[in-house]
Write an enzyme that holds these catalytic residues in place. Sequence first.
Site, PDB file in Angstrom:
ATOM      1  N   GLU A   1     -29.478  40.741 -54.398  1.00  0.00           N
ATOM      2  CA  GLU A   1     -30.052  39.880 -55.440  1.00  0.00           C
ATOM      3  C   GLU A   1     -30.174  40.605 -56.783  1.00  0.00           C
ATOM      4  O   GLU A   1     -29.892  40.025 -57.835  1.00  0.00           O
ATOM      5  CB  GLU A   1     -31.442  39.393 -55.011  1.00  0.00           C
ATOM      6  CG  GLU A   1     -32.101  38.505 -56.064  1.00  0.00           C
ATOM      7  CD  GLU A   1     -33.539  38.166 -55.717  1.00  0.00           C
ATOM      8  OE1 GLU A   1     -34.152  37.432 -56.488  1.00  0.00           O
ATOM      9  OE2 GLU A   1     -34.031  38.658 -54.692  1.00  0.00           O
ATOM     10  N   ASP A   2     -30.583  41.876 -56.755  1.00  0.00           N
ATOM     11  CA  ASP A   2     -30.975  42.555 -57.990  1.00  0.00           C
ATOM     12  C   ASP A   2     -29.984  43.607 -58.486  1.00  0.00           C
ATOM     13  O   ASP A   2     -30.231  44.243 -59.507  1.00  0.00           O
ATOM     14  CB  ASP A   2     -32.347  43.227 -57.803  1.00  0.00           C
ATOM     15  CG  ASP A   2     -33.448  42.195 -57.583  1.00  0.00           C
ATOM     16  OD1 ASP A   2     -33.272  41.052 -58.032  1.00  0.00           O
ATOM     17  OD2 ASP A   2     -34.463  42.533 -56.945  1.00  0.00           O
TER      18      ASP A   2
END
Length: 696
Positions: A76-77
């Site tokens: 996600e990051d």
Amino acid sequence: MLRQYELVERVLAYDPDADEAMLNRAYVYTVQKHGSQKRASGDPYFSHPVEVAGLMTELKLDQETIITALLHDTVEDTLATVDEVERLFGPEVARLVDGVTKLSKIETMSDTERAAENLRKFLLAMSEDLRVLLVKLADRLHNMRTLHYIKSEDKRRRIARETMEIYAPLAERVGMYEYMREMQLLAFEQLEPEAYATITGRLTAIRTDEGAQVDSIALAIKQTLAEAGLKVEVSGREKHPFSIWRKMAERHVSFEQITDIMAFRVLTDSAEDCYTALGLLHRTWQMIPGRFKDYISTPKMNGYKGLHTSLIYNNAMRVEVQIKTQEMHRINEFGLAAHWAYKQGALPDGQVGWVRDLVEILEASHDPDELLENTKMAIYQDRIFAFTPKGALHQLPKGATPIDFAFAVHTNLGAQAVGAKINGRHVPLRTPLGNGDVVEIIKSRSSEPQLSWLAFVVTGKARAAIRRAVRQKERAEIAEIGRKLYDEIAERLPSKIGKKALADAIKRLKYANEEELMVAIGSAKIDDRQVMEALVPGSAKNLPASEGWPSQQRAIAVRGLTPGMAFKLADCCHPVPGDRIVGLRRVGQGVTVHAIDCMSLANGIDADWIDLSWDARTDGAVGRIRAELYNRPGTLAEMAGVFAKNHANVVNLEMTQRENPFHTYEVDLEVRDLAHLTRIVSALRASDAVAQADRI
């Protein structure tokens, strides 16, 4: 923050066969991928996944779960992908990481939609592998521990509310009480800072002033049991601050009026010793009737076991005592995680069924609000136990009815329910069940779920199934109306048409199939001119303007009905401004205005359906409510006071049912709009005189 070698040593301490090289690679991978990213606290971002992995080692989980915890934010990051994770760490880790990965924030969605979509993905992943839930709970717990570093108060409160409403109940539901208590405490501090400060301050004072008293009571309990030859461990503590605050709110009492603030835990070597200890304590000190619960013979759905009782110590003080074996205590504190670690993924009785129920709710829920509502119903605690006539046990929330019970047994049984017996006696389907009731469901194959059941069911599974059935029924009825209108339209065409013309029309109008077209016709989303033109291009050119079904653009509104056309508001549903409305027009009659969700619309198959809207100048209407009042002096006057305070005029009031301890009234009220009526219903529900209130 845990160093690399410390994390690996923790895993090897309980799993010597773990792949040390892979654990090292995962640690280095997350450090490299998160790089220079920082958390709100100023710490390197990779400290978060490392700490989450540390929490997983405390639960002694397998290496795949530890690696998942290390990598859970990389996809996600960072620039990492699921394919890359699979190539480096295998398909199992990749699947788990993908399951835990949170949805990216979609700014166009409302908070409710974001929360619901996040929950939807989470529940689906959890149903495939429950280790996803364990990592997610540890992720949320660590985020709550560092929540105070976030500068935005609104953001802190939003995260705390989501934790309190979803993640803490989920932790309780799988028996992870340590996680649940800490999440509740940290969320409570953000949501109710004044109450948190007051209660924790009082508890600190008690601990200072009466700490010796806690120790002396624990010692007295231990000596009493030791004299009978029992080997036990006894510990005492003050109750959880959030638990005290919730009890104060539920009972409407002050801190000083809470009498059972102290709780004691007795740990024994065997279940037999638990019952022996219980008997000794009840003979030594007076037990409080109604406060004894045996979760050993009948465990909670999350696998929790133990004996709970409350005693009056030395004729002066109420204390709560929980009696468990050492093994029960270990399982109880870490629940599902303990089962996973020690029994290779074996789950407590009821866990598989509970997850299956959540997936059913997921499939049945129609919109974000409905998903969140039904899921919260499914995961909140406070349970009762009821039995089928053959002795099968089912756990349900307090307040559950025979309909909830039927859906808990099987969705088809709930759908076909027509009556019920509790302990051999016929009862209404809205009757609340009690602990230990034997429930027999009377069914009929021709029966189907009723919209009225939504007024009294309390389980998310039942509510989701009922709503789905009602929606399917409504859709089928609208399609049937559409088919009848379609046949009339086809008769007005210059020539007969076949299946090919219909298939071509469906394509021209851009509908998926024939049923979609019939629903569109039946709900007046398209008019007869559009249908005729789609079937036979050019056939509607010379059609008189007055002929045909009113189009959306020409939909008759209450404020603009054709001069001289009479209309009335339906007595069956009492629509008020703010409701979506529809008109039924029959030959030789005026227009009857119904709320769009009125059950009587099913009888309108022989009428024209007209889209209507409220005139902006409409100055109120008559709404109808049903209120169940406690049968005691003054309750009717209190209900009338609620009406007066909310400036609502009573047009008619009728008692419809007298069944102790309740009296049921139906009341017609003059209200301004739907919001006005909703406020009145909410005020009634908040009144101590009213057991239940709903709009009819």
